[in-house]
Design an enzyme around this catalytic site. Structure first.
Site, PDB file in Angstrom:
ATOM      1  N   ALA A 141      42.212  21.326  92.453  1.00 32.39           N
ATOM      2  CA  ALA A 141      41.038  20.756  93.124  1.00 32.39           C
ATOM      3  C   ALA A 141      39.765  21.462  92.664  1.00 32.39           C
ATOM      4  O   ALA A 141      38.754  20.820  92.377  1.00 32.39           O
ATOM      5  CB  ALA A 141      41.194  20.867  94.634  1.00 32.39           C
ATOM      6  N   GLU A 142      39.778  22.792  92.591  1.00 32.60           N
ATOM      7  CA  GLU A 142      38.619  23.540  92.107  1.00 32.60           C
ATOM      8  C   GLU A 142      39.037  24.771  91.324  1.00 32.60           C
ATOM      9  O   GLU A 142      40.067  25.387  91.606  1.00 32.60           O
ATOM     10  CB  GLU A 142      37.719  23.991  93.264  1.00 32.60           C
ATOM     11  CG  GLU A 142      36.531  23.112  93.531  1.00 32.60           C
ATOM     12  CD  GLU A 142      36.836  22.045  94.563  1.00 32.60           C
ATOM     13  OE1 GLU A 142      36.008  21.131  94.714  1.00 32.60           O
ATOM     14  OE2 GLU A 142      37.894  22.142  95.200  1.00 32.60           O
ATOM     15  N   THR A 143      38.199  25.086  90.359  1.00 26.93           N
ATOM     16  CA  THR A 143      38.247  26.374  89.667  1.00 26.93           C
ATOM     17  C   THR A 143      36.918  27.073  89.917  1.00 26.93           C
ATOM     18  O   THR A 143      35.851  26.492  89.692  1.00 26.93           O
ATOM     19  CB  THR A 143      38.460  26.208  88.161  1.00 26.93           C
ATOM     20  OG1 THR A 143      39.738  25.593  87.927  1.00 26.93           O
ATOM     21  CG2 THR A 143      38.425  27.555  87.452  1.00 26.93           C
ATOM     22  N   HIS A 161      37.158  26.769  99.861  1.00 24.59           N
ATOM     23  CA  HIS A 161      38.460  27.401  99.607  1.00 24.59           C
ATOM     24  C   HIS A 161      38.455  28.182  98.306  1.00 24.59           C
ATOM     25  O   HIS A 161      39.099  29.233  98.198  1.00 24.59           O
ATOM     26  CB  HIS A 161      39.580  26.357  99.644  1.00 24.59           C
ATOM     27  CG  HIS A 161      39.853  25.655  98.363  1.00 24.59           C
ATOM     28  ND1 HIS A 161      39.125  24.565  97.938  1.00 24.59           N
ATOM     29  CD2 HIS A 161      40.786  25.875  97.398  1.00 24.59           C
ATOM     30  CE1 HIS A 161      39.601  24.153  96.774  1.00 24.59           C
ATOM     31  NE2 HIS A 161      40.609  24.922  96.436  1.00 24.59           N
TER      32      HIS A 161
END
Length: 262
Positions: free
Chosen positions: A46-48, A74
């Site tokens: 979802a995210e880096t 997060h």
């Protein structure tokens, strides 16, 4: 060829395979945006988050597999976990500087981490018909924040049972849509669908709680609340409203440590 330390962390959980996974890259200096976007796409999470030292503080930015985003809770929690657990960061608080969201602070208290984020501003809004069709049920209330819609429903079962048409949600101009209701065991529950940033459903979303916390604080008449995000992985959050800021507390665990070459 440049070698970069990479960590994968499950955030807003106390167990591996729970919460929301994020990758964290600890850099000496900024990479080109195109390179960071390619790394995020390769990670396919979802995210880096990418962090760079700035004196005693850090600069931070976040990428989904397709775009850079304004704020990610997060992945910020995951980045703080990495710095505390794996780089020997000695202070109990880390200040992150984001070019899109300003100053963000994370404080360590034993095995819990508390995010200090700016509160979202909500305004009542018309419900996009695409959302009603995609979800199969009209909400009781609809609001629009800086980047997301918030749809309020009557029960936790409503939120649990949604099997939305993601392609239809993607037709509405917004980062995503938060669906929320009173919780059966917690103060409120939610889910978050955000196909416009390349994620059908985000497992646990800190930034969405900058929208949820002011709404539920006013409705419930309390500043401190327990929240649960009802994705398949689920996540637990302790939430507090402090004027123009919100505090979001959760735990994190390391799943993977490695090194990438770019």
């Amino acid at each position: 060829m440049k070698k970069i330390k990479l960590y994968q962390v499950d955030a807003f959980t106390d167990r591996v395979f729970g919460g929301n996974p994020a990758a964290v890259c600890v850099l000496d200096a900024w990479l080109e945006n195109e390179t960071m976007q390619q790394i995020a796409a390769e990670n396919n999470l979802a995210e880096t988050a990418f962090v760079v030292p700035k004196g005693q503080d850090y600069e931070i930015t976040w990428f989904t597999p397709t775009v850079e985003v304004d704020l990610c809770g997060h992945a910020t929690l995951a980045a703080a976990h990495v710095l505390f657990q794996h780089t020997g960061y000695a202070s109990q608080a880390i200040k992150f500087h984001s070019r899109r969201s300003g100053l963000l602070t994370v404080v360590k208290n034993n095995d819990a981490l508390t995010l200090d984020f700016p509160v979202d501003t909500l305004k009542p809004a018309e419900t996009p018909e695409a959302f009603v069709t995609a979800l199969g049920k009209a909400p009781q209330e609809t609001y629009k924040g800086k980047t997301d819609y918030l749809l309020i429903y009557s029960s936790q079962a409503d939120v649990e049972n949604f099997n939305p048409d993601i392609a239809l949600i993607n037709t509405v101009s917004a980062r995503g849509v938060i669906v929320s209701a009173p919780g059966d065991q917690v103060d409120f529950v939610s889910r978050f669908f955000c196909p416009q940033v390349g994620i059908s459903e985000d497992p646990v979303t800190g930034s969405a709680h900058t929208t949820l916390i002011p709404y539920w604080s006013e409705r419930l008449g309390k500043k401190m609340m327990q929240a649960r995000q009802l994705s398949k992985r689920q996540g637990e959050l302790v939430c507090e409203l402090l004027g123009e800021r919100v505090k979001i507390t959760g735990k994190a665990v390391t799943y993977l440590q490695g090194e990438i070459e770019v």
